[in-house]
Design a protein around this motif. Structure first.
Motif, PDB file in Angstrom:
ATOM      1  N   LEU A  46       0.868  -1.179   0.000  1.00 48.78           N
ATOM      2  CA  LEU A  46       0.000   0.000   0.000  1.00 48.78           C
ATOM      3  C   LEU A  46       0.901   1.224   0.000  1.00 48.78           C
ATOM      4  O   LEU A  46       1.476   1.570   1.036  1.00 48.78           O
ATOM      5  CB  LEU A  46      -0.918   0.003   1.222  1.00 48.78           C
ATOM      6  N   GLY A  47       1.040   1.851  -1.155  1.00 50.85           N
ATOM      7  CA  GLY A  47       1.955   2.986  -1.245  1.00 50.85           C
ATOM      8  C   GLY A  47       3.364   2.564  -0.920  1.00 50.85           C
ATOM      9  O   GLY A  47       3.935   1.684  -1.579  1.00 50.85           O
ATOM     10  N   VAL A 200      -0.451   7.514  15.120  1.00 50.99           N
ATOM     11  CA  VAL A 200       0.383   6.447  15.665  1.00 50.99           C
ATOM     12  C   VAL A 200       1.782   6.521  15.063  1.00 50.99           C
ATOM     13  O   VAL A 200       2.793   6.355  15.737  1.00 50.99           O
ATOM     14  CB  VAL A 200      -0.242   5.068  15.375  1.00 50.99           C
ATOM     15  N   ALA A 201       1.828   6.770  13.781  1.00 55.38           N
ATOM     16  CA  ALA A 201       3.061   6.965  13.017  1.00 55.38           C
ATOM     17  C   ALA A 201       2.651   7.738  11.772  1.00 55.38           C
ATOM     18  O   ALA A 201       1.457   7.957  11.525  1.00 55.38           O
ATOM     19  CB  ALA A 201       3.705   5.623  12.649  1.00 55.38           C
ATOM     20  N   SER A 202       3.595   8.149  10.982  1.00 59.80           N
ATOM     21  CA  SER A 202       3.273   8.926   9.787  1.00 59.80           C
ATOM     22  C   SER A 202       2.291   8.153   8.902  1.00 59.80           C
ATOM     23  O   SER A 202       2.541   7.014   8.512  1.00 59.80           O
ATOM     24  CB  SER A 202       4.550   9.221   9.000  1.00 59.80           C
ATOM     25  N   GLY A 203       1.125   8.764   8.630  1.00 59.21           N
ATOM     26  CA  GLY A 203       0.135   8.142   7.771  1.00 59.21           C
ATOM     27  C   GLY A 203      -0.791   7.164   8.454  1.00 59.21           C
ATOM     28  O   GLY A 203      -1.622   6.537   7.786  1.00 59.21           O
ATOM     29  N   ILE A 204      -0.697   7.020   9.770  1.00 60.68           N
ATOM     30  CA  ILE A 204      -1.568   6.094  10.510  1.00 60.68           C
ATOM     31  C   ILE A 204      -2.323   6.889  11.566  1.00 60.68           C
ATOM     32  O   ILE A 204      -1.740   7.369  12.534  1.00 60.68           O
ATOM     33  CB  ILE A 204      -0.766   4.955  11.160  1.00 60.68           C
ATOM     34  N   LYS A 226      -2.723   6.191  -1.431  1.00 61.81           N
ATOM     35  CA  LYS A 226      -3.666   5.096  -1.236  1.00 61.81           C
ATOM     36  C   LYS A 226      -4.101   5.029   0.225  1.00 61.81           C
ATOM     37  O   LYS A 226      -3.360   5.432   1.117  1.00 61.81           O
ATOM     38  CB  LYS A 226      -3.046   3.768  -1.674  1.00 61.81           C
ATOM     39  N   SER A 227      -5.303   4.498   0.436  1.00 60.31           N
ATOM     40  CA  SER A 227      -5.861   4.432   1.785  1.00 60.31           C
ATOM     41  C   SER A 227      -6.374   3.024   2.084  1.00 60.31           C
ATOM     42  O   SER A 227      -6.781   2.283   1.184  1.00 60.31           O
ATOM     43  CB  SER A 227      -7.022   5.427   1.946  1.00 60.31           C
ATOM     44  N   PRO A 275     -10.622   0.179   0.673  1.00 57.91           N
ATOM     45  CA  PRO A 275     -10.554  -1.199   1.174  1.00 57.91           C
ATOM     46  C   PRO A 275     -10.367  -1.217   2.681  1.00 57.91           C
ATOM     47  O   PRO A 275      -9.900  -0.231   3.271  1.00 57.91           O
ATOM     48  CB  PRO A 275      -9.333  -1.772   0.453  1.00 57.91           C
ATOM     49  N   PHE A 276     -10.737  -2.313   3.307  1.00 63.57           N
ATOM     50  CA  PHE A 276     -10.557  -2.412   4.750  1.00 63.57           C
ATOM     51  C   PHE A 276     -10.166  -3.822   5.141  1.00 63.57           C
ATOM     52  O   PHE A 276     -10.381  -4.783   4.392  1.00 63.57           O
ATOM     53  CB  PHE A 276     -11.825  -1.974   5.490  1.00 63.57           C
ATOM     54  N   ILE A 277      -9.554  -3.911   6.310  1.00 67.14           N
ATOM     55  CA  ILE A 277      -9.242  -5.197   6.935  1.00 67.14           C
ATOM     56  C   ILE A 277     -10.137  -5.336   8.155  1.00 67.14           C
ATOM     57  O   ILE A 277     -10.115  -4.498   9.056  1.00 67.14           O
ATOM     58  CB  ILE A 277      -7.766  -5.278   7.355  1.00 67.14           C
TER      59      ILE A 277
END
Length: 307
Positions: A46-47, A200-204, A226-227, A275-277
């Protein structure tokens, strides 16, 4: 010349007239029965991140109507199940922690039922517990914090720091819960408490998704344009919860709030095609939500995230 049309019946009749040995040739020693099996990890990019789902456990559970659809009749439950081609006497449960490798940190989201299971799944994916830098706990149910501590009080992830929602931690700290007290409380000094919108961290980014538990969190992952949503337990089954967001679920502590959270997140996922988990979605637990009239449906990922 008269032509006789070929039909499925005529083909089957012709095949039945030919001895099986004549079509297969000589029979050699039979292969042993191996039993059902599946992979233990699934990885995609993802990215700039690598995302790996881990099958920490899977098991059947009887009488799913005692867990899902508590506010609907047996007839309605059976009708929805039949339409989805799933039985009503048992359900298969999946437990799916996720690892994100950002390139600078290895981040584990949730830890499964016990330390042996999460360690085995990590090893299968090519990681070891000592490589984990951050453990994020979406909420404090036992199947999410069960892998935090080994017997004797040894942390499963010796080099990790921990992140969880402050509302979630505060609730369980006052609840007198044995699993929380043995697995999470000893890690308090290494734990960062966060709220909605925290990084939490960069991009999270943390996203409040209360209802399943008082401080249940989901996490939006963004990298390279992307997400992906790490959706945890906002929906506990792809038919009896996600596709029926107003059905009550036994494990939801605030059932009304949980239903509102489901509709809010599913609306976002369907509209933005993110999309998701889902921690309990069918393995490998990656998919999409699709709006259908006043409800939703689960669409498993195929090859979209491979491109």
């Amino acid at each position: 010349m008269t032509r006789t049309p070929l039909t499925r019946r005529s083909l089957l009749t012709a095949a039945a007239a030919v001895p099986l040995a004549a079509t297969l040739g000589p029979v050699h020693a039979s292969a042993p029965m191996m039993g059902a099996s599946t992979t233990r990890h699934n990885r995609f990019v993802l990215g700039d991140c690598e995302v790996t789902t881990l099958l920490a456990a899977t098991m059947p559970r009887p009488d799913p109507h005692s867990i899902f659809g508590l506010n609907v009749s047996a007839e309605d439950f059976a009708a929805v199940s039949a339409k989805a081609n799933i039985p009503t006497d048992a359900a298969q449960f999946f437990f799916t922690p996720t690892v994100i490798n950002t390139g600078s940190a290895l981040i584990l989201f949730d830890t499964g039922l016990n330390p042996d299971a999460i360690t085995t799944a990590l090893n299968d994916a090519g990681y070891t517990p000592d490589q984990v830098d951050i453990v994020v706990i979406t909420h404090m149910h036992g199947d999410h914090i069960g892998g935090l501590m080994r017997e004797g009080g040894e942390a499963t992830f010796p080099n990790a720091r921990y992140v969880t929602g402050s509302a979630e931690y505060d609730h369980w700290a006052a609840a007198g819960n044995d699993r929380f007290d043995s697995n999470m409380r000893p890690l308090a000094e290494k734990t960062t408490m966060i709220g909605d919108g925290a990084s939490v961290a960069s991009g999270i980014t943390a996203m409040a998704a209360f209802g399943h538990t008082p401080g249940h969190m989901t996490y939006m992952i963004e990298s390279g344009g992307k997400s992906l949503l790490l959706a945890a337990d906002f929906a506990n089954h792809y038919v009896w919860s996600l596709a029926q967001p107003d059905w009550e679920v036994k494990f939801d502590m605030d059932k009304s709030a949980a239903a509102k959270t489901r509709r809010r997140l599913l609306g976002m996922l369907a509209t933005d095609k993110i999309p998701f988990i889902g921690y309990h979605m069918p393995w490998p637990a990656v998919g999409y939500a699709e709006a259908r009239n006043s409800s939703f449906s689960y669409v498993p990922s195929s090859y979209q995230l491979m491109l």
